[in-house]
Design an enzyme around this catalytic site. Structure first.
Site, PDB file in Angstrom:
ATOM      1  N   LYS A   1       0.781  -1.179  -0.149  1.00 53.00           N
ATOM      2  CA  LYS A   1      -0.006  -0.176   0.088  1.00 53.00           C
ATOM      3  C   LYS A   1       0.839   1.168   0.003  1.00 53.00           C
ATOM      4  CE  LYS A   1      -0.117  -0.500   4.932  1.00 53.00           C
ATOM      5  NZ  LYS A   1      -0.803  -1.394   5.888  1.00 53.00           N
TER       6      LYS A   1
ATOM      7  N   TYR B   1      16.398  30.246   6.824  1.00 57.33           N
ATOM      8  CA  TYR B   1      15.356  30.820   7.527  1.00 57.33           C
ATOM      9  C   TYR B   1      15.208  30.946   9.000  1.00 57.33           C
ATOM     10  CZ  TYR B   1      12.212  30.448   3.246  1.00 57.33           C
ATOM     11  OH  TYR B   1      11.552  30.803   2.096  1.00 57.33           O
TER      12      TYR B   1
HETATM   13  C1  LIG Z   1       0.045  -2.119   6.561  1.00 53.40           C
HETATM   14  C2  LIG Z   1      -0.341  -3.485   6.992  1.00 53.40           C
HETATM   15  C3  LIG Z   1       0.682  -4.613   7.096  1.00 53.40           C
HETATM   16  C4  LIG Z   1       2.062  -4.383   7.051  1.00 53.40           C
HETATM   17  O1  LIG Z   1       2.602  -3.584   8.397  1.00 53.40           O
HETATM   18  P1  LIG Z   1       3.810  -3.660   8.714  1.00 53.40           P
HETATM   19  O2  LIG Z   1       3.773  -2.912  10.358  1.00 53.40           O
HETATM   20  O3  LIG Z   1       4.587  -2.434   7.654  1.00 53.40           O
HETATM   21  O4  LIG Z   1       4.717  -4.869   8.507  1.00 53.40           O
HETATM   22  C5  LIG Z   1      -0.120  -5.707   7.562  1.00 53.40           C
HETATM   23  N1  LIG Z   1      -1.480  -5.932   7.621  1.00 53.40           N
HETATM   24  C6  LIG Z   1      -2.180  -4.895   7.385  1.00 53.40           C
HETATM   25  C7  LIG Z   1      -3.889  -5.115   7.671  1.00 53.40           C
HETATM   26  C8  LIG Z   1      -1.597  -3.861   7.137  1.00 53.40           C
HETATM   27  O5  LIG Z   1      -2.744  -2.625   7.292  1.00 53.40           O
END
Ligand SMILES: *Cc1c(COP(=O)(O)O)cnc(C)c1O
Length: 349
Positions: free
Chosen positions: A38, A248
């Site tokens: 994702k 800045y």
């Molecule tokens: C993002 C996610 C993962 C992966 O999690 P990490 O902590 O990055 O390993 C796994 N399962 C779900 C449901 C997620 O939303």
């Protein structure tokens, strides 16, 4: 089309990505190891991550939304993709059209899928204590899922990166659901959950951050390799006299006559202002360049006084080892990756 080179780049190490996936797979005691891709593969580029991991043998991928899933079409041969946020009313066209499974998260989503999913397989998320997404346990056990063709039944750990009692409670709850709700496969562990031991792996694990170089827990230390190397080009070198200020708010004053390298990167690229004053920096040919002054939108400055014959156009390697950069900046390892913006060219080796 003319080729316009970007003055920022992410060097991405596919061997390290695959080595991390293999190590995580090896911790699962025979469970399959998938990949959470994702947020565009935590900013590395979901399509490239999928291609490299599929070639290494990874078969199960997870995105958050249908737009992310659509952008990954066509899928590599033999690969399965699931959408973690399930199906809202406006997702049904995508959900019926794409060769992708929804992860159903509520009684309402289950009803929607029963009505319009044409009997296709789905995944289901059951909440075991996080109270974010997923059917409640009483809903899952109370008949809401009867007769559904569930490919993977998931739950998600809330505190796996900590030594919390919640982990064992969620594990026990998930084991009970597994006895009661039939599915082809069961999946509980993210990266940190994999580190809790093979008890947490069930049939399929779902690492994200550790694939990309994050160290979710101490158990992974020394096993996870850095994958993402941000680099920025020097735009200008300038002489700053002792007592003059940089940037800045004039937050840095030269303690001596200095050489300052101004480079093409800023908070608009996800290099946030909290990096300033936190001991980070960059390096060039093994020489350290401390970050000085405030981070601007598109520019940062480094003290290059002790960095040798560095010149305009040279590439600086940011200090971006995720665990140490997180400890320094106060950002999470996740934020350090997912903030990296679109101005970085992404170069895989
Ligand atoms: C993002 C996610 C993962 C992966 O999690 P990490 O902590 O990055 O390993 C796994 N399962 C779900 C449901 C997620 O939303």
């Amino acid at each position: 089309m003319i080729h316009v080179p970007s003055p920022l780049r992410l060097r991405l190490d596919s061997n390290a990505l695959i080595a991390n996936w293999r190590w995580l797979a090896g911790q699962g005691g025979g469970a399959a190891c998938g990949a959470a891709i994702k947020a565009d593969g935590y900013s590395l580029g979901a399509r490239s991550v999928m291609r490299h991991l599929a070639a290494a043998g990874c078969r199960d991928f997870f995105v958050a939304t249908w737009a992310e899933a659509a952008a990954l079409m066509p899928l590599p041969e033999g690969v399965s993709l699931s959408v973690l946020h399930g199906v809202g009313a406006s997702d049904m066209v995508a959900a019926r059209t794409l060769p992708v499974r929804p992860v159903l998260n509520s009684v309402e989503q289950v009803a929607r899928w029963r009505e319009a999913g044409e009997g296709r397989p789905c995944d289901v998320m059951v909440d075991t204590g996080m109270n974010r997404l997923g059917l409640r346990i009483d809903e899952a056990l109370g008949g809401a899922l009867d007769g559904l063709a569930i490919e993977t039944l998931l739950s998600h750990l809330a505190s796996a990166d900590e030594d919390s009692d919640q982990n064992a409670r969620q594990l026990a709850a998930f084991q009970a659901i597994r006895e009661a709700v039939p599915a082809q496969r069961y999946s509980l562990a993210n990266s940190a959950g994999i580190c809790l031991g093979a008890d947490y792996a069930f049939d399929l694990t779902r690492p994200g951050i550790a694939l990309y170089g994050g160290t979710p827990r101490g158990e992974a230390q020394g096993h996870i390799r850095q994958v993402v190397y941000p680099e920025t080009r020097v735009l200008q070198l300038r002489t700053v006299r002792k007592g003059e200020a940089v940037g800045y708010g004039a937050t840095w004053t030269a303690p001596r006559d200095s050489r300052v390298a101004v480079a093409n990167m800023g908070y608009a690229d996800g290099y946030l202002r909290c990096h300033a004053g936190a001991g980070g920096g960059a390096s060039w040919q093994g020489n350290a360049l401390p970050l000085i002054g405030r981070v601007s939108m598109d520019l940062i400055a480094f003290d290059a006084s002790d960095a040798g014959a560095i010149g305009e156009g040279d590439w600086l390697a940011l200090d971006y080892d995720l665990p140490s950069a997180a400890a320094r900046s106060g950002l999470s390892q996740y934020e350090l990756l997912t903030g990296l913006g679109i101005r970085f060219a992404r170069l895989w080796s």
